[in-house]
Design a protein around this motif. Structure first.
Motif, PDB file in Angstrom:
ATOM      1  N   ARG A  98       0.860  -1.190   0.000  1.00 50.31           N
ATOM      2  CA  ARG A  98       0.000   0.000   0.000  1.00 50.31           C
ATOM      3  C   ARG A  98       0.893   1.235   0.000  1.00 50.31           C
ATOM      4  NH1 ARG A  98      -5.590  -1.547   2.010  1.00 50.31           N
ATOM      5  NH2 ARG A  98      -5.620  -3.689   1.239  1.00 50.31           N
ATOM      6  N   HIS A 139      -0.322   1.669  10.145  1.00 48.21           N
ATOM      7  CA  HIS A 139      -0.143   1.418   8.716  1.00 48.21           C
ATOM      8  C   HIS A 139       1.298   1.079   8.364  1.00 48.21           C
ATOM      9  CE1 HIS A 139      -3.949   3.757   8.442  1.00 48.21           C
ATOM     10  NE2 HIS A 139      -4.196   2.852   7.509  1.00 48.21           N
ATOM     11  N   GLU A 142      -9.701  -1.191  13.274  1.00 45.91           N
ATOM     12  CA  GLU A 142     -10.166  -2.173  12.292  1.00 45.91           C
ATOM     13  C   GLU A 142      -9.067  -3.204  12.056  1.00 45.91           C
ATOM     14  OE1 GLU A 142     -11.016  -0.578   8.285  1.00 45.91           O
ATOM     15  OE2 GLU A 142     -10.155  -2.472   7.591  1.00 45.91           O
ATOM     16  N   ILE A 143      -9.428  -4.484  12.134  1.00 49.17           N
ATOM     17  CA  ILE A 143      -8.435  -5.512  11.790  1.00 49.17           C
ATOM     18  C   ILE A 143      -8.847  -6.304  10.550  1.00 49.17           C
ATOM     19  CG2 ILE A 143      -7.403  -5.790  14.075  1.00 49.17           C
ATOM     20  CD1 ILE A 143      -9.173  -8.407  14.296  1.00 49.17           C
ATOM     21  N   GLY A 146     -10.118 -10.134   4.565  1.00 44.06           N
ATOM     22  CA  GLY A 146      -8.675  -9.912   4.683  1.00 44.06           C
ATOM     23  C   GLY A 146      -8.373  -9.398   6.080  1.00 44.06           C
ATOM     24  N   LEU A 147      -7.355  -9.987   6.673  1.00 48.83           N
ATOM     25  CA  LEU A 147      -7.007  -9.702   8.073  1.00 48.83           C
ATOM     26  C   LEU A 147      -5.527  -9.328   8.089  1.00 48.83           C
ATOM     27  CD1 LEU A 147      -7.975 -10.343  11.107  1.00 48.83           C
ATOM     28  CD2 LEU A 147      -7.158 -12.624  10.702  1.00 48.83           C
ATOM     29  N   ILE A 198       2.581  -0.558  15.222  1.00 53.45           N
ATOM     30  CA  ILE A 198       2.515  -1.768  14.394  1.00 53.45           C
ATOM     31  C   ILE A 198       3.920  -2.207  13.940  1.00 53.45           C
ATOM     32  CG2 ILE A 198       2.145  -0.503  12.225  1.00 53.45           C
ATOM     33  CD1 ILE A 198       0.159  -2.772  11.454  1.00 53.45           C
TER      34      ILE A 198
HETATM   35  P1  ATP Z   1      -7.531   1.299   7.202  1.00 56.42           P
HETATM   36  O1  ATP Z   1      -8.890   1.942   7.003  1.00 56.42           O
HETATM   37  O2  ATP Z   1      -7.240   0.957   8.610  1.00 56.42           O
HETATM   38  O3  ATP Z   1      -6.436   2.052   6.514  1.00 56.42           O
HETATM   39  P2  ATP Z   1      -8.298  -0.380   5.027  1.00 56.42           P
HETATM   40  O4  ATP Z   1      -9.766  -0.382   5.203  1.00 56.42           O
HETATM   41  O5  ATP Z   1      -7.675   0.502   4.003  1.00 56.42           O
HETATM   42  O6  ATP Z   1      -7.588  -0.110   6.439  1.00 56.42           O
HETATM   43  P3  ATP Z   1      -8.458  -3.030   3.931  1.00 56.42           P
HETATM   44  O7  ATP Z   1      -8.202  -2.785   2.503  1.00 56.42           O
HETATM   45  O8  ATP Z   1      -9.843  -3.204   4.387  1.00 56.42           O
HETATM   46  O9  ATP Z   1      -7.770  -1.858   4.774  1.00 56.42           O
HETATM   47  O10 ATP Z   1      -7.509  -4.222   4.415  1.00 56.42           O
HETATM   48  C1  ATP Z   1      -7.926  -5.285   5.243  1.00 56.42           C
HETATM   49  C2  ATP Z   1      -7.098  -5.346   6.519  1.00 56.42           C
HETATM   50  O11 ATP Z   1      -5.714  -5.292   6.217  1.00 56.42           O
HETATM   51  C3  ATP Z   1      -7.323  -4.175   7.455  1.00 56.42           C
HETATM   52  O12 ATP Z   1      -8.451  -4.379   8.242  1.00 56.42           O
HETATM   53  C4  ATP Z   1      -6.034  -4.207   8.266  1.00 56.42           C
HETATM   54  O13 ATP Z   1      -6.039  -5.240   9.237  1.00 56.42           O
HETATM   55  C5  ATP Z   1      -5.012  -4.572   7.227  1.00 56.42           C
HETATM   56  N1  ATP Z   1      -4.365  -3.384   6.643  1.00 56.42           N
HETATM   57  C6  ATP Z   1      -4.850  -2.581   5.675  1.00 56.42           C
HETATM   58  N2  ATP Z   1      -3.987  -1.628   5.347  1.00 56.42           N
HETATM   59  C7  ATP Z   1      -2.899  -1.826   6.116  1.00 56.42           C
HETATM   60  C8  ATP Z   1      -1.642  -1.168   6.224  1.00 56.42           C
HETATM   61  N3  ATP Z   1      -1.329  -0.131   5.472  1.00 56.42           N
HETATM   62  N4  ATP Z   1      -0.745  -1.660   7.113  1.00 56.42           N
HETATM   63  C9  ATP Z   1      -1.042  -2.717   7.884  1.00 56.42           C
HETATM   64  N5  ATP Z   1      -2.204  -3.386   7.822  1.00 56.42           N
HETATM   65  C10 ATP Z   1      -3.134  -2.949   6.955  1.00 56.42           C
END
Ligand code: ATP
Ligand code: MG
Length: 442
Positions: A213, A222, A361-362, A407-408, A423
């Motif tokens: 990302r 993040h 959010e996880i 996705g977790l 993190i």
């Molecule tokens: P957030 O809103 O917290 O940035 P997201 O909604 O963009 O997360 P998703 O695309 O839903 O993230 O990804 C699913 C899961 O992956 C998230 O719930 C989180 O546990 C993990 N995740 C997402 N982005 C990151 C990141 N940049 N670093 C670490 N873990 C992440």
């Protein structure tokens, strides 16, 4: 003599063993030398007495992180020297011979010293050896193992998703682009397309691996490269099947941690989470009403939860349901990816959810569109060119059952299980905007 692991030496009281490992600490006391030896299984104190002249000669040279092979007599410690509650606190090695296997340069500070995060990251190949980090990553590897074990027993098949991709499922905003033989490729932000395609093959699949990302902000939750634990399953009724599967999965992970990582949790001062029989589940709109009523902020017009809202909802779930987890469902379709399934009974909202755990959010998960025409339409509604997704669309053209998944984030869940502030402490080799191993500016 065969190598004995340090955790097993108390079984050999009265006999000789050979131990191999690192010098943790050396203490000289008059004509004797005390060595704390460390291997993957633990630590033990060894004493070199003046009558073992050759061994003493070597012992006086060794320094922290030198690697040695020691033969020694295992002795019970005298009653007054027993250290309660410490592994090998009741035994001691009386060294007979020491052989140096590898030398080390002077260490920057004693292993396990409290240092700031940047110093830890600069010196990671060294600092990871400390007990704190070993414990964090033991817990992480147990989470991963339990994830696999649980899903395999539930009939899921593991597969490897590609990381080099042409089109991204999550939209282009956060994607890393790279030059690919005169074309542009991306690093995958998720295995989304491939896990859906694989439902057409194995019905139930899972995959674990790095995703990327290009998030420019530096937050404590993040990373730019993280490990995504993903599963996807066919023949579901709706998103509640995914919620149920995740709840059972978490129950299994927590029980594996209680079995295998109690010592690590103690060492890190962490508490096992509460996962009640019925984990609270509510729609985003209900959650927003609770925030308004309980915490006084009106966020009912917003399409998503802010970090503060996630913290409040977790506080509410803990207080009212004694749960460290809460599922929030039915986010507006407009803010979710094109594969999101709309609830026929609640138009405009997704049959999907976020799982919040201890304030963040996880997981994001839900049901996906499985009908070809609907999926094409959804792409068009989002202003996407469906022709660009023709490869993925074949899965739907040629028949897909109702399906969904989630996705977790592995590092995120690890840091929340262990109550770590950042993190990056739960990431072996974190990449951020300033660093790929070394600081980019240096
Ligand atoms: P957030 O809103 O917290 O940035 P997201 O909604 O963009 O997360 P998703 O695309 O839903 O993230 O990804 C699913 C899961 O992956 C998230 O719930 C989180 O546990 C993990 N995740 C997402 N982005 C990151 C990141 N940049 N670093 C670490 N873990 C992440
Ligand atoms: Mg999400």
């Amino acid at each position: 003599m065969a190598r004995t692991y340090i955790k097993d030496i108390s079984k050999s009281v009265g006999s000789e063993v050979t131990v191999k490992g690192w010098i943790d600490v050396r203490r000289d006391q008059g004509k004797m030398v005390f060595l704390d030896l460390r291997d993957v299984t633990g630590k033990v104190q060894a004493v070199v007495l003046p009558n073992h002249v050759e061994a003493l000669d070597v012992a006086q040279k060794v320094r922290p992180e030198w690697i040695v092979s020691v033969t020694a007599q295992v002795n019970k410690r005298p009653e007054r020297n027993i250290k309660e509650g410490v592994i090998n606190g009741d035994v001691e090695l009386e060294v007979l011979t020491i052989e140096v296997i590898a030398e080390a340069q002077d260490v920057p500070f004693e292993l396990g010293s409290e240092v700031n995060l940047d110093t830890h990251l600069d010196l990671l190949p060294y600092t990871l050896r400390g007990e704190k980090y070993k414990s964090i990553f033991k817990v992480q590897s147990t989470i991963l193992k339990a994830f696999r074990e649980f899903l395999i027993t539930e009939g899921f098949t593991e597969f490897q998703a590609p990381k080099l991709i042409g089109e991204d499922a999550e939209g282009g905003a956060n994607s890393f682009d790279l030059e690919y033989f005169g074309h542009t490729a991306h690093l995958a932000q998720s295995p989304q397309f491939y896990k859906q395609i694989m439902v057409g093959v194995f019905e139930r699949v899972f995959t674990t691996g790095n995703v990327y990302r290009a998030e420019k902000h530096a937050t404590s939750r993040h990373l730019n490269e993280y490990t995504s634990l993903d599963f996807e399953m066919g023949f579901i009724k709706d998103h509640t099947d995914i919620i149920e599967m995740e709840t059972s999965l978490l129950r299994y992970i927590i029980s594996a941690l209680k079995k295998e990582c109690t010592r690590e949790f103690e060492l890190l001062n962490a508490t096992f989470p509460e996962l009640p029989e019925n984990v609270p589940v509510m729609k985003l709109r209900e959650a927003q009403q609770i925030i308004k009523k309980e915490f006084g902020e009106d966020c009912s017009q917003e399409p998503d939860l802010e970090p503060q809202h996630e913290r409040w909802l977790c506080e509410y779930a803990k207080k009212n349901f004694n749960s460290d987890f809460i599922f929030i469902t039915h986010f507006p379709i407009s803010k979710r990816p094109m594969y999101t399934y709309e609830d026929e009974n609640d138009i405009g909202y997704a049959k999907g959810f976020d799982l919040l755990f201890r304030g963040v959010e996880i997981t994001t998960g839900g049901q996906r569109i499985h009908n070809y025409e609907k999926l094409v339409k959804s792409m068009e509604n989002k202003g996407l060119n469906s022709n660009q997704f023709r490869y993925y669309l074949q899965a739907f053209k040629y028949g897909m059952p109702p399906h969904g998944g989630l996705g977790l984030g592995l590092e995120r869940i690890t840091s929340k299980f262990l109550g770590l502030e950042n993190i990056k402490e739960a990431t072996m080799f974190p990449r951020d905007i300033n660093r790929i191993d070394n600081l980019l500016s240096q």
